[in-house]
Design an enzyme around this catalytic site. Structure first.
Site, PDB file in Angstrom:
ATOM      1  N   GLY A   1       4.433 -10.882   4.683  1.00 18.51           N
ATOM      2  CA  GLY A   1       2.948 -10.692   4.220  1.00 18.51           C
ATOM      3  C   GLY A   1       2.791 -10.169   2.778  1.00 18.51           C
TER       4      GLY A   1
ATOM      5  N   GLY B   1       0.065 -10.774  -0.001  1.00 22.65           N
ATOM      6  CA  GLY B   1      -1.252 -10.205  -0.120  1.00 22.65           C
ATOM      7  C   GLY B   1      -1.412  -8.979  -0.807  1.00 22.65           C
ATOM      8  CD  GLN B   2      -6.322  -4.903  -1.474  1.00 20.01           C
ATOM      9  OE1 GLN B   2      -6.507  -5.104  -0.350  1.00 20.01           O
ATOM     10  NE2 GLN B   2      -6.912  -4.053  -2.364  1.00 20.01           N
TER      11      GLN B   2
ATOM     12  CG  ASP C   1       2.455 -14.599   2.513  1.00 14.37           C
ATOM     13  OD1 ASP C   1       1.717 -15.339   2.888  1.00 14.37           O
ATOM     14  OD2 ASP C   1       1.999 -13.342   2.475  1.00 14.37           O
TER      15      ASP C   1
ATOM     16  NE  ARG D   1      -2.102 -15.423   0.745  1.00 17.46           N
ATOM     17  CZ  ARG D   1      -2.751 -14.499  -0.149  1.00 17.46           C
ATOM     18  NH1 ARG D   1      -3.034 -14.884  -1.196  1.00 17.46           N
ATOM     19  NH2 ARG D   1      -3.044 -13.167   0.170  1.00 17.46           N
TER      20      ARG D   1
ATOM     21  CG  ASP E   1       3.702 -18.646  11.253  1.00 13.17           C
ATOM     22  OD1 ASP E   1       3.425 -17.664  11.672  1.00 13.17           O
ATOM     23  OD2 ASP E   1       3.278 -19.574  12.057  1.00 13.17           O
TER      24      ASP E   1
ATOM     25  CE1 TYR F   1      -7.297  -5.249  10.510  1.00 12.67           C
ATOM     26  CE2 TYR F   1      -9.080  -3.466   9.876  1.00 12.67           C
ATOM     27  CZ  TYR F   1      -7.653  -4.358   9.582  1.00 12.67           C
ATOM     28  OH  TYR F   1      -6.914  -3.588   8.745  1.00 12.67           O
TER      29      TYR F   1
ATOM     30  CE  LYS G   1      -4.441  -3.433  11.241  1.00 17.93           C
ATOM     31  NZ  LYS G   1      -3.179  -3.665  10.937  1.00 17.93           N
TER      32      LYS G   1
HETATM   33  P1  NAD Z   1      -3.844  -9.426   3.050  1.00 18.24           P
HETATM   34  O1  NAD Z   1      -4.877 -10.294   3.856  1.00 18.24           O
HETATM   35  O2  NAD Z   1      -4.106  -9.215   1.758  1.00 18.24           O
HETATM   36  O3  NAD Z   1      -2.355  -9.978   3.103  1.00 18.24           O
HETATM   37  C1  NAD Z   1      -1.708 -10.385   4.238  1.00 18.24           C
HETATM   38  C2  NAD Z   1      -0.762 -11.751   3.943  1.00 18.24           C
HETATM   39  O4  NAD Z   1      -0.094 -11.881   5.267  1.00 18.24           O
HETATM   40  C3  NAD Z   1      -1.325 -12.705   3.219  1.00 18.24           C
HETATM   41  O5  NAD Z   1      -0.745 -12.887   2.184  1.00 18.24           O
HETATM   42  C4  NAD Z   1      -1.215 -13.911   4.289  1.00 18.24           C
HETATM   43  O6  NAD Z   1      -1.028 -14.918   3.804  1.00 18.24           O
HETATM   44  C5  NAD Z   1       0.016 -13.303   5.120  1.00 18.24           C
HETATM   45  N1  NAD Z   1      -0.103 -14.041   6.371  1.00 18.24           N
HETATM   46  C6  NAD Z   1      -1.121 -14.343   7.286  1.00 18.24           C
HETATM   47  N2  NAD Z   1      -0.418 -14.683   8.410  1.00 18.24           N
HETATM   48  C7  NAD Z   1       0.661 -14.774   8.342  1.00 18.24           C
HETATM   49  C8  NAD Z   1       1.634 -15.321   9.196  1.00 18.24           C
HETATM   50  N3  NAD Z   1       1.421 -15.917  10.444  1.00 18.24           N
HETATM   51  N4  NAD Z   1       3.182 -15.126   8.778  1.00 18.24           N
HETATM   52  C9  NAD Z   1       3.547 -14.547   7.630  1.00 18.24           C
HETATM   53  N5  NAD Z   1       2.563 -13.964   6.719  1.00 18.24           N
HETATM   54  C10 NAD Z   1       1.069 -14.127   7.019  1.00 18.24           C
HETATM   55  O7  NAD Z   1      -3.848  -8.054   3.768  1.00 18.24           O
HETATM   56  P2  NAD Z   1      -3.498  -6.792   3.163  1.00 18.24           P
HETATM   57  O8  NAD Z   1      -4.627  -6.121   2.557  1.00 18.24           O
HETATM   58  O9  NAD Z   1      -2.258  -6.744   2.193  1.00 18.24           O
HETATM   59  O10 NAD Z   1      -2.905  -5.936   4.297  1.00 18.24           O
HETATM   60  C11 NAD Z   1      -1.764  -5.843   4.891  1.00 18.24           C
HETATM   61  C12 NAD Z   1      -2.019  -4.911   6.183  1.00 18.24           C
HETATM   62  O11 NAD Z   1      -2.612  -3.429   6.015  1.00 18.24           O
HETATM   63  C13 NAD Z   1      -2.609  -5.467   7.178  1.00 18.24           C
HETATM   64  O12 NAD Z   1      -2.044  -4.939   8.362  1.00 18.24           O
HETATM   65  C14 NAD Z   1      -3.977  -4.684   7.146  1.00 18.24           C
HETATM   66  O13 NAD Z   1      -4.423  -4.706   8.533  1.00 18.24           O
HETATM   67  C15 NAD Z   1      -3.525  -3.398   6.917  1.00 18.24           C
HETATM   68  N6  NAD Z   1      -4.455  -2.767   5.936  1.00 18.24           N
HETATM   69  C16 NAD Z   1      -4.980  -2.978   4.818  1.00 18.24           C
HETATM   70  C17 NAD Z   1      -6.128  -2.358   4.412  1.00 18.24           C
HETATM   71  C18 NAD Z   1      -6.527  -2.788   2.963  1.00 18.24           C
HETATM   72  O14 NAD Z   1      -7.774  -2.241   2.516  1.00 18.24           O
HETATM   73  N7  NAD Z   1      -6.221  -3.663   2.266  1.00 18.24           N
HETATM   74  C19 NAD Z   1      -6.558  -1.159   4.883  1.00 18.24           C
HETATM   75  C20 NAD Z   1      -6.069  -0.880   5.990  1.00 18.24           C
HETATM   76  C21 NAD Z   1      -5.156  -1.557   6.799  1.00 18.24           C
HETATM   77  N1  SER Z   2      -9.700  -2.525   4.359  1.00 17.12           N
HETATM   78  C1  SER Z   2      -9.755  -2.820   5.788  1.00 17.12           C
HETATM   79  C2  SER Z   2     -10.933  -3.594   6.059  1.00 17.12           C
HETATM   80  O1  SER Z   2     -11.850  -3.404   5.606  1.00 17.12           O
HETATM   81  C3  SER Z   2      -9.546  -1.584   6.494  1.00 17.12           C
HETATM   82  O2  SER Z   2      -8.656  -1.871   7.444  1.00 17.12           O
HETATM   83  O3  SER Z   2     -10.974  -4.611   6.857  1.00 17.12           O
END
Ligand code: NAD
Ligand code: SER
Length: 320
Positions: free
Chosen positions: A10, A13-14, A36, A38, A54, A144, A148
């Site tokens: 992943g 992602g962000q 990823d 993507r 994947d 979600y 978690k």
């Molecule tokens: P994101 O959606 O920006 O990135 C997730 C990445 O996973 C994407 O690039 C997507 O293409 C990839 N992905 C999706 N399905 C996939 C698959 N089957 N195989 C491989 N890659 C795949 O999410 P994020 O914000 O970077 O979050 C990452 C983790 O952190 C997640 O577990 C999320 O729940 C957790 N999290 C994020 C936040 C936040 O504010 N960003 C807050 C709490 C928890």
């Molecule tokens: N930033 C995340 C959401 O809003 C918190 O896990 O889903």
């Protein structure tokens, strides 16, 4: 020390982009494999190895782990809160099966460490609203949050039963400028900056008085690395750690942006995400993380706002 080889799943992602950059600084570019579904993020291109992967394809994942001599996995692939409510079965499937695939392979291949993030979304309407403690009533109301919470206990189980050294943080909403957020309820706090710069106004999908736990990405990356580098003897929580940074409302962040862009305005048009936000705590007690591995956040709202605007292209000349 044995040579580490890290797989980030992943990575586009962000969080993935910035975490991959940080891990490459620590372990060396060649020793951190980004992956990823993507395509590779522009910021990572040319900085180290990338594989298209994947996480749901367990055999392919297993082959990559063996072929690349992986010793640590950071699993970031997931469906977040707002997107999850649109397709609950898909969110459950990816968030659970992806984690189980990684934990099984970590156990079989005796990986050194696994990182998997949880979220403040584990908490629900019956959890304390303010300074929500590490251990408390946890009854999540989103798919979600359910995924978690279940995931936290799978991590705890794999640690207790098989000795897999899996570590986790319940991230608050994360604010960053390098890679766009992926469908969460806290995404407004990123969108508000880009809209302020591009349009001078923002229509917020949450009410102005909705306080949520938030964190600037550099603090979140540092928390992740500090947790992963802590000696195992310091880790008393094998579900997931509360960590705290900021707590603010849309009105407060709007006011802070107005200090830099006086003409900026926000209107409020709450949608289905309001109910998700209302089910979460407003602030988090992270005293266990502070005590166990010395966690301390650095960014407050004014500093984060100034950095976000500056990094997104604004200059200090707009300061009033
Ligand atoms: P994101 O959606 O920006 O990135 C997730 C990445 O996973 C994407 O690039 C997507 O293409 C990839 N992905 C999706 N399905 C996939 C698959 N089957 N195989 C491989 N890659 C795949 O999410 P994020 O914000 O970077 O979050 C990452 C983790 O952190 C997640 O577990 C999320 O729940 C957790 N999290 C994020 C936040 C936040 O504010 N960003 C807050 C709490 C928890
Ligand atoms: N930033 C995340 C959401 O809003 C918190 O896990 O889903």
């Amino acid at each position: 020390m044995a040579k580490e080889k890290v797989l980030v799943i992943g990575a586009s992602g962000q969080i993935g982009v910035e975490l991959t950059q940080a891990l490459r600084k620590i372990y060396g570019n060649a020793n951190v494999v980004a992956s990823d579904l993507r395509e590779q993020n522009e910021l990572l291109k040319g900085t180290g190895p990338y594989v298209s992967l994947d996480v749901m394809n367990k055999e392919m994942l297993h082959v990559q782990v063996i072929r690349q001599n992986i010793t640590q996995i950071y699993l970031l692939a997931a469906i977040l809160s707002a997107t999850g409510e649109k397709n609950p079965h898909l969110a459950w499937h990816l968030n659970m099966q992806g984690l189980l695939n990684v934990l099984d392979i970590a156990r079989e291949e005796k990986l050194q460490k696994v990182y998997w993030p949880s979220s403040i979304a584990v908490f629900g309407p019956t959890s304390p609203r303010k300074l929500c403690p590490q251990r408390t009533i946890i009854e999540p109301s989103t798919v979600y949050g359910i995924s978690k919470y279940a995931g936290e206990f799978w991590c705890n189980y794999f640690y207790g039963r098989y000795g897999v050294d899996v570590r986790s943080i319940r991230y608050p909403g994360l604010i960053s400028y390098k890679s766009s957020p992926g469908g969460g309820t806290t995404d407004y706090a990123v969108e508000i900056f880009t809209e302020a710069i591009e349009n001078g106004s923002y229509t917020c999908f949450l009410r102005e008085d909705t306080f949520l736990p938030m964190m600037y990405m550099p603090d979140a990356i540092r928390a992740t690395i500090e947790l992963m580098e802590a000696p195992a003897s310091k880790i008393s929580v094998r579900t997931s750690y509360n960590v705290s940074g900021l707590s603010f409302s849309p009105r407060e962040i709007s006011e802070e942006i107005k200090k830099h862009i006086p003409s900026f305005s926000t209107v409020y048009a709450p949608d289905y995400r309001q109910a998700i936000a209302d089910s979460w705590p407003q602030s988090i007690d992270d005293s266990v993380a502070r005590q166990d591995w010395g966690w301390q956040h650095e960014y407050d709202l004014p500093r984060m706002t100034a950095e976000m605007l500056s990094n997104l292209g604004k200059t200090d000349s707009l300061l009033v």
